[in-house]
Design a protein around this motif. Structure first.
Motif, PDB file in Angstrom:
ATOM      1  N   LYS A 115       0.835  -1.201   0.000  1.00 43.93           N
ATOM      2  CA  LYS A 115       0.000   0.000   0.000  1.00 43.93           C
ATOM      3  C   LYS A 115       0.867   1.247   0.000  1.00 43.93           C
ATOM      4  CE  LYS A 115      -3.588   2.427   2.616  1.00 43.93           C
ATOM      5  NZ  LYS A 115      -4.433   2.436   3.830  1.00 43.93           N
ATOM      6  N   ALA A 116       1.904   1.258   0.806  1.00 46.83           N
ATOM      7  CA  ALA A 116       2.797   2.421   0.867  1.00 46.83           C
ATOM      8  C   ALA A 116       3.480   2.657  -0.477  1.00 46.83           C
ATOM      9  CB  ALA A 116       3.835   2.221   1.967  1.00 46.83           C
ATOM     10  N   LEU A 117       3.927   1.586  -1.122  1.00 45.07           N
ATOM     11  CA  LEU A 117       4.573   1.715  -2.423  1.00 45.07           C
ATOM     12  C   LEU A 117       3.581   2.190  -3.481  1.00 45.07           C
ATOM     13  CD1 LEU A 117       6.718  -1.543  -2.360  1.00 45.07           C
ATOM     14  CD2 LEU A 117       7.618   0.789  -2.520  1.00 45.07           C
ATOM     15  N   PHE A 118       2.364   1.656  -3.444  1.00 43.42           N
ATOM     16  CA  PHE A 118       1.343   2.067  -4.396  1.00 43.42           C
ATOM     17  C   PHE A 118       1.033   3.557  -4.234  1.00 43.42           C
ATOM     18  CE2 PHE A 118      -3.156   2.916  -5.292  1.00 43.42           C
ATOM     19  CZ  PHE A 118      -3.200   2.581  -6.643  1.00 43.42           C
ATOM     20  N   GLU A 119       0.869   3.989  -3.003  1.00 36.98           N
ATOM     21  CA  GLU A 119       0.524   5.388  -2.759  1.00 36.98           C
ATOM     22  C   GLU A 119       1.661   6.332  -3.160  1.00 36.98           C
ATOM     23  OE1 GLU A 119      -0.644   5.358   1.331  1.00 36.98           O
ATOM     24  OE2 GLU A 119      -2.709   4.740   0.861  1.00 36.98           O
ATOM     25  N   ALA A 120       2.888   5.856  -3.062  1.00 43.87           N
ATOM     26  CA  ALA A 120       4.030   6.699  -3.416  1.00 43.87           C
ATOM     27  C   ALA A 120       4.294   6.728  -4.916  1.00 43.87           C
ATOM     28  CB  ALA A 120       5.279   6.196  -2.690  1.00 43.87           C
ATOM     29  N   THR A 121       3.905   5.668  -5.620  1.00 40.95           N
ATOM     30  CA  THR A 121       4.339   5.511  -7.009  1.00 40.95           C
ATOM     31  C   THR A 121       3.197   5.535  -8.023  1.00 40.95           C
ATOM     32  OG1 THR A 121       6.111   4.075  -6.174  1.00 40.95           O
ATOM     33  CG2 THR A 121       5.731   4.058  -8.540  1.00 40.95           C
ATOM     34  N   CYS A 122       2.031   5.025  -7.650  1.00 41.99           N
ATOM     35  CA  CYS A 122       1.012   4.691  -8.653  1.00 41.99           C
ATOM     36  C   CYS A 122      -0.293   5.473  -8.532  1.00 41.99           C
ATOM     37  CB  CYS A 122       0.666   3.206  -8.570  1.00 41.99           C
ATOM     38  SG  CYS A 122       2.065   2.109  -8.270  1.00 41.99           S
ATOM     39  N   VAL A 123      -0.559   6.007  -7.364  1.00 43.04           N
ATOM     40  CA  VAL A 123      -1.898   6.523  -7.078  1.00 43.04           C
ATOM     41  C   VAL A 123      -2.280   7.707  -7.961  1.00 43.04           C
ATOM     42  CG1 VAL A 123      -1.167   8.118  -5.241  1.00 43.04           C
ATOM     43  CG2 VAL A 123      -3.450   7.087  -5.163  1.00 43.04           C
ATOM     44  N   CYS A 143      -2.018   8.213 -11.077  1.00 40.62           N
ATOM     45  CA  CYS A 143      -2.657   7.790 -12.325  1.00 40.62           C
ATOM     46  C   CYS A 143      -3.776   6.776 -12.096  1.00 40.62           C
ATOM     47  CB  CYS A 143      -1.627   7.194 -13.277  1.00 40.62           C
ATOM     48  SG  CYS A 143      -0.436   8.394 -13.936  1.00 40.62           S
ATOM     49  N   HIS A 144      -3.540   5.816 -11.208  1.00 42.88           N
ATOM     50  CA  HIS A 144      -4.475   4.697 -11.063  1.00 42.88           C
ATOM     51  C   HIS A 144      -5.544   4.921  -9.996  1.00 42.88           C
ATOM     52  CE1 HIS A 144      -2.413   2.029 -13.871  1.00 42.88           C
ATOM     53  NE2 HIS A 144      -1.293   2.520 -13.411  1.00 42.88           N
ATOM     54  N   LEU A 189      -6.561   9.055 -18.490  1.00 41.80           N
ATOM     55  CA  LEU A 189      -5.109   8.900 -18.545  1.00 41.80           C
ATOM     56  C   LEU A 189      -4.703   7.553 -19.128  1.00 41.80           C
ATOM     57  CD1 LEU A 189      -4.130  10.343 -15.032  1.00 41.80           C
ATOM     58  CD2 LEU A 189      -4.051  11.517 -17.244  1.00 41.80           C
ATOM     59  N   GLN A 190      -5.680   6.792 -19.627  1.00 36.24           N
ATOM     60  CA  GLN A 190      -5.424   5.438 -20.116  1.00 36.24           C
ATOM     61  C   GLN A 190      -4.778   4.575 -19.028  1.00 36.24           C
ATOM     62  OE1 GLN A 190      -5.944   3.461 -22.901  1.00 36.24           O
ATOM     63  NE2 GLN A 190      -7.382   4.994 -23.617  1.00 36.24           N
ATOM     64  N   ALA A 191      -5.146   4.855 -17.787  1.00 33.16           N
ATOM     65  CA  ALA A 191      -4.631   4.097 -16.643  1.00 33.16           C
ATOM     66  C   ALA A 191      -5.683   3.071 -16.237  1.00 33.16           C
ATOM     67  CB  ALA A 191      -4.323   5.032 -15.479  1.00 33.16           C
ATOM     68  N   PRO A 192      -5.381   1.793 -16.334  1.00 27.31           N
ATOM     69  CA  PRO A 192      -6.394   0.763 -16.066  1.00 27.31           C
ATOM     70  C   PRO A 192      -6.740   0.631 -14.594  1.00 27.31           C
ATOM     71  CG  PRO A 192      -4.253  -0.251 -16.375  1.00 27.31           C
ATOM     72  CD  PRO A 192      -4.077   1.215 -16.712  1.00 27.31           C
ATOM     73  N   ALA A 193      -7.904   0.062 -14.343  1.00 25.03           N
ATOM     74  CA  ALA A 193      -8.261  -0.336 -12.986  1.00 25.03           C
ATOM     75  C   ALA A 193      -7.364  -1.494 -12.570  1.00 25.03           C
ATOM     76  CB  ALA A 193      -9.730  -0.758 -12.935  1.00 25.03           C
ATOM     77  N   ALA A 223     -12.710  -3.493  -8.930  1.00 21.06           N
ATOM     78  CA  ALA A 223     -13.172  -2.205  -9.441  1.00 21.06           C
ATOM     79  C   ALA A 223     -14.438  -2.366 -10.277  1.00 21.06           C
ATOM     80  CB  ALA A 223     -12.070  -1.567 -10.282  1.00 21.06           C
ATOM     81  N   LYS A 224     -15.193  -1.293 -10.369  1.00 24.81           N
ATOM     82  CA  LYS A 224     -16.324  -1.214 -11.284  1.00 24.81           C
ATOM     83  C   LYS A 224     -16.101  -0.001 -12.177  1.00 24.81           C
ATOM     84  CE  LYS A 224     -19.800  -3.490  -8.396  1.00 24.81           C
ATOM     85  NZ  LYS A 224     -20.004  -4.611  -9.319  1.00 24.81           N
ATOM     86  N   ALA A 225     -16.527  -0.094 -13.417  1.00 19.94           N
ATOM     87  CA  ALA A 225     -16.256   0.959 -14.384  1.00 19.94           C
ATOM     88  C   ALA A 225     -17.538   1.641 -14.838  1.00 19.94           C
ATOM     89  CB  ALA A 225     -15.526   0.381 -15.594  1.00 19.94           C
ATOM     90  N   THR A 226     -17.401   2.900 -15.261  1.00 23.57           N
ATOM     91  CA  THR A 226     -18.486   3.625 -15.903  1.00 23.57           C
ATOM     92  C   THR A 226     -18.297   3.513 -17.411  1.00 23.57           C
ATOM     93  OG1 THR A 226     -18.645   5.220 -14.082  1.00 23.57           O
ATOM     94  CG2 THR A 226     -19.591   5.868 -16.198  1.00 23.57           C
ATOM     95  N   PRO A 227     -19.214   2.864 -18.120  1.00 19.97           N
ATOM     96  CA  PRO A 227     -19.038   2.710 -19.572  1.00 19.97           C
ATOM     97  C   PRO A 227     -18.885   4.053 -20.261  1.00 19.97           C
ATOM     98  CG  PRO A 227     -20.777   1.265 -18.781  1.00 19.97           C
ATOM     99  CD  PRO A 227     -20.424   2.160 -17.632  1.00 19.97           C
ATOM    100  N   ALA A 228     -17.941   4.119 -21.186  1.00 24.52           N
ATOM    101  CA  ALA A 228     -17.698   5.344 -21.939  1.00 24.52           C
ATOM    102  C   ALA A 228     -18.052   5.177 -23.411  1.00 24.52           C
ATOM    103  CB  ALA A 228     -16.232   5.759 -21.803  1.00 24.52           C
ATOM    104  N   LEU A 229     -17.923   3.981 -23.936  1.00 24.41           N
ATOM    105  CA  LEU A 229     -18.206   3.735 -25.345  1.00 24.41           C
ATOM    106  C   LEU A 229     -19.695   3.491 -25.550  1.00 24.41           C
ATOM    107  CD1 LEU A 229     -15.252   1.312 -26.197  1.00 24.41           C
ATOM    108  CD2 LEU A 229     -15.374   3.784 -26.599  1.00 24.41           C
ATOM    109  N   THR A 230     -20.188   3.966 -26.661  1.00 24.73           N
ATOM    110  CA  THR A 230     -21.588   3.727 -27.019  1.00 24.73           C
ATOM    111  C   THR A 230     -21.630   2.787 -28.219  1.00 24.73           C
ATOM    112  OG1 THR A 230     -21.600   5.676 -28.443  1.00 24.73           O
ATOM    113  CG2 THR A 230     -22.310   5.975 -26.156  1.00 24.73           C
ATOM    114  N   GLY A 231     -22.787   2.196 -28.420  1.00 27.93           N
ATOM    115  CA  GLY A 231     -22.924   1.261 -29.526  1.00 27.93           C
ATOM    116  C   GLY A 231     -22.514  -0.132 -29.106  1.00 27.93           C
ATOM    117  N   GLY A 232     -22.546  -1.032 -30.048  1.00 26.31           N
ATOM    118  CA  GLY A 232     -22.236  -2.419 -29.747  1.00 26.31           C
ATOM    119  C   GLY A 232     -23.486  -3.164 -29.307  1.00 26.31           C
TER     120      GLY A 232
END
Length: 210
Positions: A28-36, A38-39, A49-53, A112-121
């Motif tokens: 957790k400490a490493l994630f908060e220092a390095t990744c948070v 963007c992610h 930011l094209q940063a995945p869940a 994680a849960k995502a909010t759909p951004a693409l339409t169609g399909g």
């Protein structure tokens, strides 16, 4: 006696929770220092930011991808701007133990849960395509399959999945001989056209939407 057993069980659960929190504290400490940045604080990702869940993803998959970035098996292909940004961040982790700690912390978080951004399909058609082409590896509900080294897809940003799928098709992922699983996915990516991909993404949005 029943009250004693109940109290003992509660004490055991509390101790287990504390132990798990202690086990994941370094990650957790490493994630908060390095990744948070963007992610996201909860590992929920940032499509802008094209940063995945990352929350709830399999630890082994996260570990493998971080190591791929660290060893240039991913992130060095021309046109992969997101990978190029991620590679130095992964290399900023001190060693393999740090990589494992971050991966295990993220895997311990609620998926994680995502909010759909693409339409169609067409989600109904996408369900059929997914089950015939993707489900045997990624799971019937896109929950992933550690035994097959296949990541969780449910709850992931549709924009990110679309980008990565196209990266596989274009040779921006799975381009190194040593990246065996990436090369497998590159082959599968070429089995879907753009319309079919949109259908599959529409279906995946029904599984992991907020």
């Amino acid at each position: 006696m029943r009250q004693f057993l109940g109290a003992t069980l509660l004490l055991g659960l509390t101790a287990a929770t504390s132990l798990n929190a202690a086990d994941t504290a370094p990650g957790k400490a490493l994630f908060e220092a390095t990744c948070v940045a963007c992610h996201g604080a909860a590992g929920q990702g940032n499509p802008a930011l094209q940063a995945p869940a990352l929350a709830g993803q399999q630890a082994a998959y996260l570990q493998r991808q971080l190591l791929n970035f660290r060893t240039d098996l991913r992130g060095t292909a021309a046109g992969d701007s997101g990978g190029a940004q991620m590679a130095p961040m992964a290399k900023g982790l001190a060693d393999d133990a740090a990589v494992t700690a971050v991966a295990e912390y993220l895997a311990s978080l609620p998926a994680a849960k995502a909010t759909p951004a693409l339409t169609g399909g067409d989600a109904a058609q996408g369900a059929k395509l997914y089950q015939s082409k993707c489900g045997s590896c990624h799971g019937g509900k896109a929950e992933g399959n550690p035994a097959l080294n296949s990541p969780r897809l449910a709850g992931q940003s549709d924009v990110y999945l679309q980008t990565q799928f196209n990266h596989f098709k274009q040779g921006k992922r799975g381009y190194q001989q040593q990246d065996r699983f990436g090369r497998q996915m590159r082959m599968m990516a070429n089995s879907l056209n753009e319309t079919e991909l949109q259908d599959v993404l529409a279906y995946l949005n029904t599984l992991g939407a907020k």
